[in-house]
Design a protein around this motif. Structure first.
Motif, PDB file in Angstrom:
ATOM      1  N   ARG A  85       0.816  -1.219   0.000  1.00 35.14           N
ATOM      2  CA  ARG A  85       0.000   0.000   0.000  1.00 35.14           C
ATOM      3  C   ARG A  85       0.847   1.265   0.000  1.00 35.14           C
ATOM      4  NH1 ARG A  85      -2.921  -2.966   4.003  1.00 35.14           N
ATOM      5  NH2 ARG A  85      -2.208  -1.487   5.613  1.00 35.14           N
ATOM      6  N   GLY A  86       2.175   1.161  -0.247  1.00 34.30           N
ATOM      7  CA  GLY A  86       3.027   2.321  -0.387  1.00 34.30           C
ATOM      8  C   GLY A  86       3.911   2.608   0.799  1.00 34.30           C
ATOM      9  N   TYR A  87       3.826   1.795   1.781  1.00 32.04           N
ATOM     10  CA  TYR A  87       4.705   1.974   2.954  1.00 32.04           C
ATOM     11  C   TYR A  87       6.009   1.270   2.718  1.00 32.04           C
ATOM     12  CZ  TYR A  87       0.544   3.649   5.329  1.00 32.04           C
ATOM     13  OH  TYR A  87      -0.565   4.357   5.680  1.00 32.04           O
ATOM     14  N   SER A  88       7.043   1.676   3.557  1.00 29.78           N
ATOM     15  CA  SER A  88       8.356   1.028   3.454  1.00 29.78           C
ATOM     16  C   SER A  88       8.883   0.767   4.851  1.00 29.78           C
ATOM     17  CB  SER A  88       9.318   1.915   2.672  1.00 29.78           C
ATOM     18  OG  SER A  88       9.521   3.154   3.353  1.00 29.78           O
ATOM     19  N   LEU A  89       9.871  -0.077   4.943  1.00 22.85           N
ATOM     20  CA  LEU A  89      10.479  -0.441   6.223  1.00 22.85           C
ATOM     21  C   LEU A  89      11.980  -0.231   6.105  1.00 22.85           C
ATOM     22  CD1 LEU A  89       8.605  -3.792   6.927  1.00 22.85           C
ATOM     23  CD2 LEU A  89       8.197  -1.588   8.036  1.00 22.85           C
ATOM     24  N   ALA A  90      12.526   0.425   7.177  1.00 19.24           N
ATOM     25  CA  ALA A  90      13.960   0.689   7.161  1.00 19.24           C
ATOM     26  C   ALA A  90      14.664  -0.188   8.191  1.00 19.24           C
ATOM     27  CB  ALA A  90      14.210   2.177   7.464  1.00 19.24           C
ATOM     28  N   TYR A  91      15.809  -0.716   7.803  1.00 17.05           N
ATOM     29  CA  TYR A  91      16.593  -1.603   8.667  1.00 17.05           C
ATOM     30  C   TYR A  91      18.004  -1.085   8.747  1.00 17.05           C
ATOM     31  CZ  TYR A  91      12.738  -4.810   7.780  1.00 17.05           C
ATOM     32  OH  TYR A  91      11.510  -5.363   7.679  1.00 17.05           O
ATOM     33  N   ASP A  92      18.599  -1.207   9.915  1.00 17.66           N
ATOM     34  CA  ASP A  92      19.998  -0.830  10.011  1.00 17.66           C
ATOM     35  C   ASP A  92      20.860  -1.936   9.437  1.00 17.66           C
ATOM     36  OD1 ASP A  92      20.005  -2.858  11.883  1.00 17.66           O
ATOM     37  OD2 ASP A  92      20.194  -1.552  13.636  1.00 17.66           O
ATOM     38  N   THR A  93      22.176  -1.709   9.545  1.00 15.30           N
ATOM     39  CA  THR A  93      23.072  -2.703   8.941  1.00 15.30           C
ATOM     40  C   THR A  93      23.018  -4.047   9.649  1.00 15.30           C
ATOM     41  OG1 THR A  93      24.838  -1.835  10.338  1.00 15.30           O
ATOM     42  CG2 THR A  93      24.651  -0.928   8.096  1.00 15.30           C
ATOM     43  N   GLU A  94      22.477  -4.030  10.852  1.00 15.13           N
ATOM     44  CA  GLU A  94      22.356  -5.321  11.573  1.00 15.13           C
ATOM     45  C   GLU A  94      21.012  -5.979  11.344  1.00 15.13           C
ATOM     46  OE1 GLU A  94      23.148  -4.356  15.626  1.00 15.13           O
ATOM     47  OE2 GLU A  94      25.281  -4.057  15.272  1.00 15.13           O
ATOM     48  N   GLY A  95      20.190  -5.359  10.512  1.00 21.44           N
ATOM     49  CA  GLY A  95      18.896  -5.959  10.191  1.00 21.44           C
ATOM     50  C   GLY A  95      17.804  -5.599  11.180  1.00 21.44           C
ATOM     51  N   LYS A  96      18.088  -4.640  12.083  1.00 18.44           N
ATOM     52  CA  LYS A  96      17.072  -4.247  13.049  1.00 18.44           C
ATOM     53  C   LYS A  96      16.166  -3.203  12.418  1.00 18.44           C
ATOM     54  CE  LYS A  96      19.830  -5.131  17.165  1.00 18.44           C
ATOM     55  NZ  LYS A  96      20.436  -4.535  18.389  1.00 18.44           N
ATOM     56  N   LEU A  97      14.871  -3.348  12.687  1.00 17.50           N
ATOM     57  CA  LEU A  97      13.889  -2.416  12.138  1.00 17.50           C
ATOM     58  C   LEU A  97      14.056  -1.072  12.811  1.00 17.50           C
ATOM     59  CD1 LEU A  97      11.381  -2.059  10.304  1.00 17.50           C
ATOM     60  CD2 LEU A  97       9.985  -2.678  12.310  1.00 17.50           C
ATOM     61  N   ILE A  98      14.097  -0.008  11.947  1.00 19.32           N
ATOM     62  CA  ILE A  98      14.239   1.343  12.476  1.00 19.32           C
ATOM     63  C   ILE A  98      12.846   1.878  12.724  1.00 19.32           C
ATOM     64  CG2 ILE A  98      15.141   3.652  12.053  1.00 19.32           C
ATOM     65  CD1 ILE A  98      17.277   1.451  12.344  1.00 19.32           C
ATOM     66  N   LYS A  99      12.546   2.119  13.988  1.00 16.81           N
ATOM     67  CA  LYS A  99      11.234   2.603  14.349  1.00 16.81           C
ATOM     68  C   LYS A  99      11.259   4.071  14.785  1.00 16.81           C
ATOM     69  CE  LYS A  99       9.687  -1.890  15.900  1.00 16.81           C
ATOM     70  NZ  LYS A  99       9.155  -2.680  17.058  1.00 16.81           N
TER      71      LYS A  99
ATOM     72  N   VAL B 244      13.590   7.882  14.963  1.00 19.77           N
ATOM     73  CA  VAL B 244      14.650   8.690  14.315  1.00 19.77           C
ATOM     74  C   VAL B 244      15.942   8.587  15.096  1.00 19.77           C
ATOM     75  CG1 VAL B 244      15.322  11.069  13.708  1.00 19.77           C
ATOM     76  CG2 VAL B 244      13.011  10.248  13.249  1.00 19.77           C
ATOM     77  N   ARG B 245      15.784   8.548  16.362  1.00 21.17           N
ATOM     78  CA  ARG B 245      16.970   8.519  17.205  1.00 21.17           C
ATOM     79  C   ARG B 245      17.817   7.254  17.041  1.00 21.17           C
ATOM     80  NH1 ARG B 245      12.771   7.717  20.831  1.00 21.17           N
ATOM     81  NH2 ARG B 245      12.797   5.655  21.873  1.00 21.17           N
ATOM     82  N   GLN B 246      17.260   6.232  16.340  1.00 21.17           N
ATOM     83  CA  GLN B 246      18.040   5.012  16.129  1.00 21.17           C
ATOM     84  C   GLN B 246      19.079   5.205  15.007  1.00 21.17           C
ATOM     85  OE1 GLN B 246      14.071   2.488  16.225  1.00 21.17           O
ATOM     86  NE2 GLN B 246      15.822   1.089  16.290  1.00 21.17           N
ATOM     87  N   THR B 247      18.991   6.352  14.336  1.00 17.19           N
ATOM     88  CA  THR B 247      19.920   6.572  13.222  1.00 17.19           C
ATOM     89  C   THR B 247      20.672   7.880  13.455  1.00 17.19           C
ATOM     90  OG1 THR B 247      18.299   7.817  11.937  1.00 17.19           O
ATOM     91  CG2 THR B 247      18.331   5.411  11.656  1.00 17.19           C
ATOM     92  N   ALA B 248      21.678   8.007  12.654  1.00 17.04           N
ATOM     93  CA  ALA B 248      22.445   9.246  12.672  1.00 17.04           C
ATOM     94  C   ALA B 248      22.970   9.508  11.254  1.00 17.04           C
ATOM     95  CB  ALA B 248      23.626   9.111  13.643  1.00 17.04           C
ATOM     96  N   ALA B 249      23.337  10.721  11.025  1.00 12.98           N
ATOM     97  CA  ALA B 249      23.822  11.073   9.699  1.00 12.98           C
ATOM     98  C   ALA B 249      25.021  10.191   9.336  1.00 12.98           C
ATOM     99  CB  ALA B 249      24.202  12.538   9.667  1.00 12.98           C
ATOM    100  N   GLY B 250      24.970   9.726   8.145  1.00 12.77           N
ATOM    101  CA  GLY B 250      26.062   8.841   7.687  1.00 12.77           C
ATOM    102  C   GLY B 250      25.769   7.361   7.817  1.00 12.77           C
ATOM    103  N   ASP B 251      24.692   6.980   8.561  1.00 14.89           N
ATOM    104  CA  ASP B 251      24.357   5.542   8.702  1.00 14.89           C
ATOM    105  C   ASP B 251      23.799   5.017   7.383  1.00 14.89           C
ATOM    106  OD1 ASP B 251      25.121   5.660  11.313  1.00 14.89           O
ATOM    107  OD2 ASP B 251      23.038   5.665  12.136  1.00 14.89           O
ATOM    108  N   THR B 252      24.113   3.807   7.161  1.00 18.17           N
ATOM    109  CA  THR B 252      23.579   3.131   5.975  1.00 18.17           C
ATOM    110  C   THR B 252      22.349   2.342   6.379  1.00 18.17           C
ATOM    111  OG1 THR B 252      25.767   2.950   4.996  1.00 18.17           O
ATOM    112  CG2 THR B 252      24.047   1.463   4.156  1.00 18.17           C
ATOM    113  N   LEU B 253      21.300   2.542   5.614  1.00 17.39           N
ATOM    114  CA  LEU B 253      20.059   1.845   5.928  1.00 17.39           C
ATOM    115  C   LEU B 253      19.590   1.043   4.727  1.00 17.39           C
ATOM    116  CD1 LEU B 253      18.042   4.746   7.677  1.00 17.39           C
ATOM    117  CD2 LEU B 253      19.434   2.944   8.758  1.00 17.39           C
ATOM    118  N   SER B 254      18.863   0.027   5.029  1.00 15.10           N
ATOM    119  CA  SER B 254      18.197  -0.736   3.968  1.00 15.10           C
ATOM    120  C   SER B 254      16.718  -0.436   4.057  1.00 15.10           C
ATOM    121  CB  SER B 254      18.417  -2.249   4.176  1.00 15.10           C
ATOM    122  OG  SER B 254      19.785  -2.566   4.057  1.00 15.10           O
ATOM    123  N   VAL B 255      16.142   0.067   2.961  1.00 18.10           N
ATOM    124  CA  VAL B 255      14.717   0.417   2.948  1.00 18.10           C
ATOM    125  C   VAL B 255      13.989  -0.628   2.108  1.00 18.10           C
ATOM    126  CG1 VAL B 255      13.025   2.182   2.365  1.00 18.10           C
ATOM    127  CG2 VAL B 255      15.289   2.850   3.216  1.00 18.10           C
TER     128      VAL B 255
END
Length: 415
Positions: free
Chosen positions: A358-372, A374-385
């Motif tokens: 339905r148009g939503y996406s899910l972001a995961y950090d490099t360890e495969g954890k779901l990013i829920k 904003v504070r779980q990320t920082a500038a420069g982090d690589t994410l998988s969407v």
């Protein structure tokens, strides 16, 4: 005159009482010569005088007793008499009332015979309950007698005529004379020791009392009584009775009669066997006929009349149960499939992939954890969407946290 005057009757009564009290005059044996013998007719009583050289005594033998005498007394005959001395009060004469009478010379033997007979009877050797049963169908018969006597010939002749299949075992023995008793005893013991004999015949032909005396001896009587094998005595003629006759399990009047008594006729046995064979066949046929009728009755009135009926009925029941089972299983599976489809739909609704569609996406950090957050990320982090049709590998340039007001959402730094 003061002394008591007795009547003649009183005197005779006193004398008779005195005689009765004298034991020696009761049941005693007296020997003498017959004189003035009279066979009274019609009473049948015998009256005579028994005398010797010096004295005589009147003697009476009533008919009830003299019928067993076995001989007719005559004047001048010497006899031995057993009887009692009593007074005939009517005429005052002392008389011998005879019970038994035997010709003289044999009196001693008769006396010995009677004494032994009484003694053995008192010991129970003649008792009926001690008699062994005579086998109806003997297969082996032993004969104790003289090997040269007429008695043996008579027995063999009759036995072979009646039943030649019966085995006859001859045990020779003297049957008169001094050695006879011991030989008869040994013969009886040999027969018992042999152990395969069904019946034993002992005896001899007729003769005088002296000639038959071996069968009146105590040793022969006790050997017969001790025999394990049933014994048939066959001694003398019909009127001759010996001690062996009383002890034996069966008394035959003659040796020939012994064979007639104990040897079954072969033809009669065969006829009997055929008779019972026929009876047995009839009984068997009756039983079979009854059983057959019962079977036919059962076959006509029950399920036995149609042997395949129960099989067919069982098969029908099996078809019914099989149908019920298929229907049950089908219903069960249909029900479970419906539940599965419902659950699958629910799962699909809850599936993140469905949400992604339905148009939503899910972001995961490099360890495969779901990013829920904003504070779980920082500038420069690589994410998988994760999108509905693939995945984007992105780098966080900047993070912007939403303000408290819901309508002031600002996205910044997003590629």
């Amino acid at each position: 005159m003061t002394e008591k005057i007795l009547t003649v009757s009183e005197i005779n009564r006193e004398i008779n009482d005195a005689l009765k009290k004298h034991n020696g005059l009761w049941n005693c044996w007296v020997t003498g010569e017959i004189s003035n013998f009279k066979d009274h007719i019609p009473s049948g009583h015998w009256y005579f005088t028994l005398k010797d050289k010096e004295a005589g005594i009147k003697t009476v033998m009533f008919k009830t007793r003299n019928l067993t005498a076995g001989f007719q007394p005559q004047n001048g005959m010497k006899v031995s008499i057993r009887g009692s001395i009593r007074l005939y009060e009517k005429d005052g004469s002392v008389q011998l009332y005879a019970e038994e009478i035997y010709p003289s010379g044999l009196g001693a033997l008769y006396l010995a015979f009677e004494q032994l007979k009484s003694r053995l009877a008192a010991e129970g050797l003649f008792a009926a309950e001690k008699k062994k049963p005579i086998p109806r169908f003997p297969s082996r018969v032993a004969i104790v007698t003289s090997s040269t006597g007429a008695a043996l010939k008579d027995i063999l002749h009759i036995a072979r005529r009646r039943n030649p299949l019966i085995s006859l075992i001859i045990i020779p023995s003297a049957v008169q004379g001094e050695a006879a008793p011991a030989e008869i005893v040994r013969a009886i013991q040999r027969a018992n020791h042999y152990g395969k004999i069904d019946l034993l015949i002992i005896g001899r032909g007729g003769g005088s009392l002296e000639e038959l005396w071996a069968f009146n001896t105590e040793e022969v009587a006790r050997a017969i009584a001790a025999s394990y094998i049933p014994v048939v005595s066959a001694v003398g003629h019909e009127v001759d009775y010996t001690i062996a006759d009383f002890v034996a399990d069966l008394r035959a009047p003659t040796p020939s009669a012994a064979a007639e008594l104990v040897i079954p006729v072969l033809n009669e046995l065969q006829d009997g066997i055929r008779y019972y064979e026929e009876k047995l066949k009839q009984r068997i046929q009756n039983v079979l006929r009854t059983k057959k009728h019962k079977v036919e009755e059962l076959m006509s009135n029950s399920a036995l009349a149609r042997p395949g009926w129960r099989v067919e009925q069982s098969r029908q029941n099996l078809d019914y149960l099989s149908t019920r089972l298929v229907e049950g299983m089908t219903g069960f599976l249909t029900e479970k499939n419906g539940i599965l489809r419902l659950l699958s739909a629910k799962i699909d609704l809850l599936s993140p992939l469905n949400i992604l569609g339905r148009g939503y996406s899910l972001a995961y950090d490099t360890e495969g954890k779901l990013i829920k957050k904003v504070r779980q990320t920082a500038a420069g982090d690589t994410l998988s969407v994760r999108l509905s049709d693939g995945t984007l590998i992105c780098e966080v340039i900047d993070t912007v946290k939403l303000q408290a007001s819901s309508d002031s959402n600002v996205k910044r730094g997003l590629p």
